[in-house]
Design an enzyme around this catalytic site. Structure first.
Site, PDB file in Angstrom:
ATOM      1  N   HIS A 153      94.811 -22.511  84.644  1.00 15.89           N
ATOM      2  CA  HIS A 153      94.126 -22.259  85.912  1.00 15.89           C
ATOM      3  C   HIS A 153      93.067 -23.300  86.277  1.00 15.89           C
ATOM      4  O   HIS A 153      93.191 -23.950  87.318  1.00 15.89           O
ATOM      5  CB  HIS A 153      93.541 -20.845  85.913  1.00 15.89           C
ATOM      6  CG  HIS A 153      94.577 -19.767  85.872  1.00 15.89           C
ATOM      7  ND1 HIS A 153      94.298 -18.465  85.530  1.00 15.89           N
ATOM      8  CD2 HIS A 153      95.912 -19.806  86.126  1.00 15.89           C
ATOM      9  CE1 HIS A 153      95.407 -17.747  85.577  1.00 15.89           C
ATOM     10  NE2 HIS A 153      96.406 -18.530  85.931  1.00 15.89           N
TER      11      HIS A 153
ATOM     12  N   ASP B  90      88.156 -18.436  84.772  1.00 18.09           N
ATOM     13  CA  ASP B  90      88.792 -18.999  83.582  1.00 18.09           C
ATOM     14  C   ASP B  90      87.986 -20.128  82.943  1.00 18.09           C
ATOM     15  O   ASP B  90      88.313 -20.551  81.839  1.00 18.09           O
ATOM     16  CB  ASP B  90      90.199 -19.473  83.932  1.00 18.09           C
ATOM     17  CG  ASP B  90      91.139 -18.297  84.176  1.00 18.09           C
ATOM     18  OD1 ASP B  90      91.379 -17.540  83.223  1.00 18.09           O
ATOM     19  OD2 ASP B  90      91.600 -18.127  85.306  1.00 18.09           O
TER      20      ASP B  90
END
Length: 365
Positions: free
Chosen positions: A208, A303
């Site tokens: 991500h 993330d």
């Protein structure tokens, strides 16, 4: 019918009305479970109440709606058996604070997913800061149970079915109790040894932030692109793989034998390509996923603070060099105007600072 008109007696609260949370609510409701839904987004909750239904299409289809759909936490979690946290990871601390007073003997508090150190963070808040003495089960998955997305409130699309999703508890010995209660509800859950395996095996922290940062120019100009198919080129895949190699080194220092990102994706989506770029291009479940629309997107923020930062922090404590992770934490901080290292789950916030490997395992077992 049993228990107040419901086929199944167990009561669930789903916290977070994103694609994963809406899907879970629709599934549980369609299976005859009492379920509530909480989100702090008043507009989203109002729209869902106006619609009166959540529709799931794609790899599996169902329709349902919660008994309570609210922005008030006690209306959602009071007297339920299981609290399924489907918020973004940066909300875990707030959710743990809100829910702690309502937990009772037998309560399940489950992070979907926990990312790196999620159970450690919420356990510290619930058990230590709030002093909760109830016999509760704190659990986390290694990934969201559904490969889903939502382009319209009240409708989610399932692009793939994850055949196995790792789950663990803190302490580790509670996992059998957890599976006795919800294993029959969520049949793709696979119990693993401890939270190190759930937290360190997930690939979100690799897949991500790095591609999102490498495509930041497209985000700046508002370009909408296919995230995996167009956003991850062979060169970007090399950077993701280099970061994943550092994750594996941290895992090795922790005494963990976890699969590479490629091996995890092969298992999860039943693919056989060995090259990361080739594998991603052949993953039908990833096709059509749209790109981040801003630098505040969870792919970058969540993330980084709950994936890359704790991995690098634990690596530093154990003497593992993480130059690729360190570089992306710094770049993400610069472009977002934030200090992700300060915000993130560092070893001190997880209660791991200065601990030996033996002490870490004693803490989680």
């Amino acid at each position: 019918m049993q228990g107040g008109g419901f086929v199944n007696k167990m009561k669930f609260a789903v916290l977070g009305a994103g694609a994963g949370g809406q899907t879970m609510v629709a599934y549980l409701s369609s299976q005859g479970y009492y379920v509530t839904l909480y989100d702090r987004d008043a507009e989203k909750i109002a729209r869902l109440n106006e619609l009166g239904k959540i529709t799931v299409t794609g790899k599996f289809e169902c329709e349902g709606f919660p008994e309570v759909c609210t922005t008030v936490i006690d209306e959602a979690v009071k007297d339920v058996d299981a609290i399924m946290v489907c918020t973004t990871t940066d909300a875990h601390k707030e959710i743990a604070d809100l829910c702690a007073p309502y937990l009772h003997d037998g309560s399940i508090f489950m992070l979907n997913p926990g990312h790196v150190g999620g159970s450690l963070e919420v356990s510290h808040i619930i058990r230590d800061i709030h002093g909760c003495k109830a016999d509760i089960i704190i659990a986390e998955t290694g990934d969201l149970m559904y490969a889903c997305r939502s382009y319209e409130i009240g409708q989610t699309f399932q692009s793939g079915i994850k055949s196995e999703v790792d789950v663990a508890t803190l302490p580790a010995g509670d996992v059998n109790r957890l599976m006795e209660q919800i294993g029959g509800v969520f049949t793709n859950l696979k119990p693993v040894k401890n939270i190190l395996e759930t937290g360190f095996e997930g690939g979100g922290a690799m897949l991500h932030p790095i591609p999102s940062i490498m495509n930041v120019n497209r985000t700046d100009v508002g370009e909408n692109y296919d995230y995996y198919m167009a956003g991850i080129t062979p060169s970007v895949a090399k950077l993701v793989s280099a970061c994943d190699a550092e994750r594996l080194a941290v895992c090795k220092a922790l005494g963990l034998e976890v699969p590479s990102l490629v091996k995890s994706l092969q298992k999860m989506y039943k693919l056989d390509q060995e090259d990361l770029y080739d594998l991603l291009q052949h993953n039908a479940a990833y096709k059509g996923l749209r790109s981040p629309t801003s630098l505040n997107h969870r792919f970058i923020v969540e993330d980084t603070v709950s994936g890359i930062v704790p991995l690098a922090s634990i690596g530093h404590m154990l003497g593992v060099e993480t130059p690729v992770m360190d570089a992306f934490i710094m770049i993400a901080s610069i472009i977002c105007g934030r200090d992700f290292k300060a915000e993130g789950r560092t070893v001190d916030k997880l209660g791991l600072e200065g601990k030996t490997l033996e002490e870490i395992y004693q803490m989680i077992s």
